[in-house]
Design a protein around this motif. Structure first.
Motif, PDB file in Angstrom:
ATOM      1  N   GLU A  96      42.233  39.518  41.414  1.00 55.31           N
ATOM      2  CA  GLU A  96      43.155  40.472  40.818  1.00 55.31           C
ATOM      3  C   GLU A  96      42.518  41.856  40.703  1.00 55.31           C
ATOM      4  O   GLU A  96      43.183  42.879  40.914  1.00 55.31           O
ATOM      5  N   ALA A  97      41.217  41.897  40.379  1.00 55.51           N
ATOM      6  CA  ALA A  97      40.529  43.178  40.283  1.00 55.51           C
ATOM      7  C   ALA A  97      40.487  43.885  41.634  1.00 55.51           C
ATOM      8  O   ALA A  97      40.658  45.113  41.719  1.00 55.51           O
ATOM      9  N   LEU A  98      40.305  43.139  42.718  1.00 61.16           N
ATOM     10  CA  LEU A  98      40.313  43.734  44.061  1.00 61.16           C
ATOM     11  C   LEU A  98      41.689  44.283  44.401  1.00 61.16           C
ATOM     12  O   LEU A  98      41.815  45.369  44.975  1.00 61.16           O
ATOM     13  N   VAL A  99      42.729  43.533  44.048  1.00 62.50           N
ATOM     14  CA  VAL A  99      44.095  43.994  44.307  1.00 62.50           C
ATOM     15  C   VAL A  99      44.379  45.286  43.541  1.00 62.50           C
ATOM     16  O   VAL A  99      45.004  46.215  44.058  1.00 62.50           O
ATOM     17  N   GLY A 113      39.880  50.283  47.900  1.00 63.19           N
ATOM     18  CA  GLY A 113      40.657  49.280  48.619  1.00 63.19           C
ATOM     19  C   GLY A 113      39.998  48.758  49.877  1.00 63.19           C
ATOM     20  O   GLY A 113      40.447  47.765  50.451  1.00 63.19           O
ATOM     21  N   ASP A 114      38.932  49.423  50.340  1.00 65.23           N
ATOM     22  CA  ASP A 114      38.214  48.964  51.531  1.00 65.23           C
ATOM     23  C   ASP A 114      37.039  48.108  51.082  1.00 65.23           C
ATOM     24  O   ASP A 114      35.958  48.624  50.755  1.00 65.23           O
ATOM     25  N   LEU A 115      37.247  46.802  51.046  1.00 68.74           N
ATOM     26  CA  LEU A 115      36.238  45.894  50.517  1.00 68.74           C
ATOM     27  C   LEU A 115      34.988  45.871  51.386  1.00 68.74           C
ATOM     28  O   LEU A 115      33.858  45.847  50.872  1.00 68.74           O
ATOM     29  N   GLU A 116      35.153  45.888  52.688  1.00 69.38           N
ATOM     30  CA  GLU A 116      33.991  45.832  53.575  1.00 69.38           C
ATOM     31  C   GLU A 116      33.117  47.080  53.402  1.00 69.38           C
ATOM     32  O   GLU A 116      31.881  46.994  53.356  1.00 69.38           O
ATOM     33  N   GLU A 117      33.738  48.235  53.275  1.00 69.23           N
ATOM     34  CA  GLU A 117      32.978  49.466  53.051  1.00 69.23           C
ATOM     35  C   GLU A 117      32.261  49.415  51.700  1.00 69.23           C
ATOM     36  O   GLU A 117      31.114  49.856  51.566  1.00 69.23           O
ATOM     37  N   PHE A 118      32.938  48.877  50.674  1.00 71.39           N
ATOM     38  CA  PHE A 118      32.338  48.747  49.350  1.00 71.39           C
ATOM     39  C   PHE A 118      31.105  47.852  49.398  1.00 71.39           C
ATOM     40  O   PHE A 118      30.062  48.165  48.791  1.00 71.39           O
ATOM     41  N   LYS A 158      34.938  47.439  62.231  1.00 65.85           N
ATOM     42  CA  LYS A 158      35.251  47.849  60.876  1.00 65.85           C
ATOM     43  C   LYS A 158      36.728  48.183  60.781  1.00 65.85           C
ATOM     44  O   LYS A 158      37.146  49.327  60.853  1.00 65.85           O
ATOM     45  N   LYS A 159      37.542  47.172  60.640  1.00 66.08           N
ATOM     46  CA  LYS A 159      38.985  47.390  60.593  1.00 66.08           C
ATOM     47  C   LYS A 159      39.591  46.760  59.341  1.00 66.08           C
ATOM     48  O   LYS A 159      40.728  46.304  59.363  1.00 66.08           O
ATOM     49  N   GLN A 160      38.774  46.672  58.292  1.00 67.04           N
ATOM     50  CA  GLN A 160      39.231  46.130  57.022  1.00 67.04           C
ATOM     51  C   GLN A 160      39.708  44.685  57.143  1.00 67.04           C
ATOM     52  O   GLN A 160      40.573  44.228  56.397  1.00 67.04           O
ATOM     53  N   ILE A 161      39.109  43.935  58.097  1.00 65.51           N
ATOM     54  CA  ILE A 161      39.504  42.532  58.242  1.00 65.51           C
ATOM     55  C   ILE A 161      39.195  41.760  56.968  1.00 65.51           C
ATOM     56  O   ILE A 161      39.988  40.929  56.523  1.00 65.51           O
ATOM     57  N   LEU A 162      38.042  42.040  56.362  1.00 62.30           N
ATOM     58  CA  LEU A 162      37.674  41.296  55.164  1.00 62.30           C
ATOM     59  C   LEU A 162      38.644  41.552  54.026  1.00 62.30           C
ATOM     60  O   LEU A 162      39.034  40.634  53.295  1.00 62.30           O
TER      61      LEU A 162
END
Length: 440
Positions: A139-142, A308-313, A2-6
């Motif tokens: 853009e929404a993720l950014v 900002g952490d997509l994988e956690e989301f 879990k290092k925010q690779i995604l």
């Protein structure tokens, strides 16, 4: 892991676009040496060099049809340019991002005799592709879903792969036919591949809508995301490699209308027309112990907590299942076609096509962007100048320039477009240092 690779997978290109593909314009120079061999292995034999020693060369290329940039604005911003705020956006349901870096290490080529040559090539490469991503979701993720605007999205065949590997290549070329007016040669490079790892994602279909007033994301579909064991896109490490083999193969025909007999070396009676065909990066690397997570995205979720952490989301809001298995990453196999015509003793004009042989939205693969380039050039033993005009996939037209001055080569396939255009979709640059040994 879990290092925010995604998250970096989706957003990391923003940081790389201030850099730049592989030796545009230079690779077809009759004095390009090793760089030309990576484009077509048959160029190793019958060239204008008796030997070529590459010390260090690097070529980087990046782009996207999601946004356009103005290089002049970046230069004048004194480091304050913000890609998110200052670039022009072109969101669609099928935006694409691409980036590659090609570092050519210590390498050499040498003529064995009149009809054959060999070479040894070392390279380190990384490729990044995302295809068919919805630009408004990106853009929404950014922006951490901070927009109040509503939008609907529908991405079909979303795919993406980031892959890093090294190569050690043994190249061999031979003149297969040598007639007074016709020369035909072939070449092959057998490559030992050392894979550092990969991260990848794909979705056959992802639809839904975002309601900005209520911070609500409604979605349908699924997303598969995986990484090979130990891979971290922020810290690529070659200490734990996976071995495989790859192949480049190429052929070249040359027409010498004024050559009186085949005892005259072809470089002393230059060709009028040259036609080359090659296929590069044939092969794949299979990684054991890859971890693949399947997310079921049929849900309605609150985006207010997204930080900002997509994988956690994804983990917190969607049911998922995790499997382990093998991941076979396809190399960016490409077909290259070249037609080079000599206008005068020192002036040439060439037309070349670089075409992907891997389906662009195929899962677990990288691919080149389809490009057609027309390039006039001035070519002498110690100096060459190139002015390539490229028509690149996703609608970008790029005008560049480059020079070879003895051992030093520097250039870009898009430098003039980047400086003059208000909205460029691609940018690239290359530089190399070598020891060329010319034929007498």
């Amino acid at each position: 892991m879990k290092k925010q690779i995604l998250l970096n997978f989706l957003l990391g290109l923003i940081a790389t676009l201030s850099y730049s593909q592989s030796y545009v314009g230079h690779s077809i120079d009759n004095y390009s040496g090793i760089q030309g061999v990576t484009y077509n292995p048959s160029s190793i034999v019958g060239s204008n060099l008796r030997a070529d020693i590459n010390l260090f060369s690097v070529s980087v290329f990046g782009g996207s049809d999601y946004f356009g940039i103005n290089i002049s604005d970046i230069i004048s911003s004194d480091g304050g340019f913000d890609f998110d705020e200052d670039s022009e956006k072109f969101p669609s349901n099928s935006n694409n991002f691409f980036f590659n870096a090609d570092v050519l290490g210590p390498s050499f080529m040498i003529n064995l005799n009149k009809r054959s040559s060999i070479g040894l090539i070392t390279r380190v490469r990384s490729n990044f592709n995302i295809h068919n991503i919805n630009g408004e979701i990106y853009e929404a993720l950014v922006d951490d879903f901070e927009s109040d605007d509503d939008f609907v999205f529908d991405s079909q065949n979303l795919s993406g792969t980031v892959h890093a590997w090294a190569e050690i290549g043994l190249a061999y070329g031979r003149i297969l036919m040598d007639k007074p007016n016709h020369l035909f040669k072939g070449g092959v490079t057998l490559k030992y591949l050392q894979g550092a790892g990969s991260a990848f994602l794909n979705s056959p279909g992802l639809q839904g809508q975002f309601l900005g007033s209520s911070n609500t994301l409604i979605s349908e579909g699924e997303l598969n995301y995986g990484t090979t064991e130990g891979f971290d896109s922020d810290d690529i490490d070659f200490s734990n490699i996976t071995g495989s083999f790859g192949l480049d193969v190429g052929f070249t025909y040359q027409w010498h209308p004024n050559r009186e007999n085949d005892s005259t070396p072809s470089h002393k009676d230059p060709y009028k027309l040259k036609v080359g065909v090659s296929v590069t990066d044939i092969g794949s690397i299979t990684y054991d112990n890859a971890t693949i997570t399947n997310y079921n995205l049929n849900a309605t979720v609150d985006t207010a907590s997204y930080d900002g952490d997509l994988e956690e989301f994804l983990d917190n809001n969607y049911p998922s299942s995790e499997t382990e298995g093998k991941a076979k990453i396809q190399l960016p196999t490409a077909l290259h076609v070249l037609v080079d015509y000599r206008l005068t003793k020192k002036w040439f004009v060439s037309a070349q096509a670089d075409l992907a042989m891997v389906k662009t939205d195929a899962a677990l693969s990288n691919s080149v962007i389809n490009t057609v380039t027309v390039a006039p050039r001035l070519e002498t033993r110690w100096f060459s100048f190139y002015a390539p005009l490229s028509f690149r996939q996703y609608g970008d037209i790029s005008l560049g320039g480059g020079i070879r001055l003895g051992p030093l080569t520097v250039g870009s396939g898009s430098v003039f477009t980047n400086l003059l255009s208000d909205s460029s979709n691609t940018t690239d640059i290359y530089v190399g240092l070598k020891i060329p040994l010319y034929r007498k």
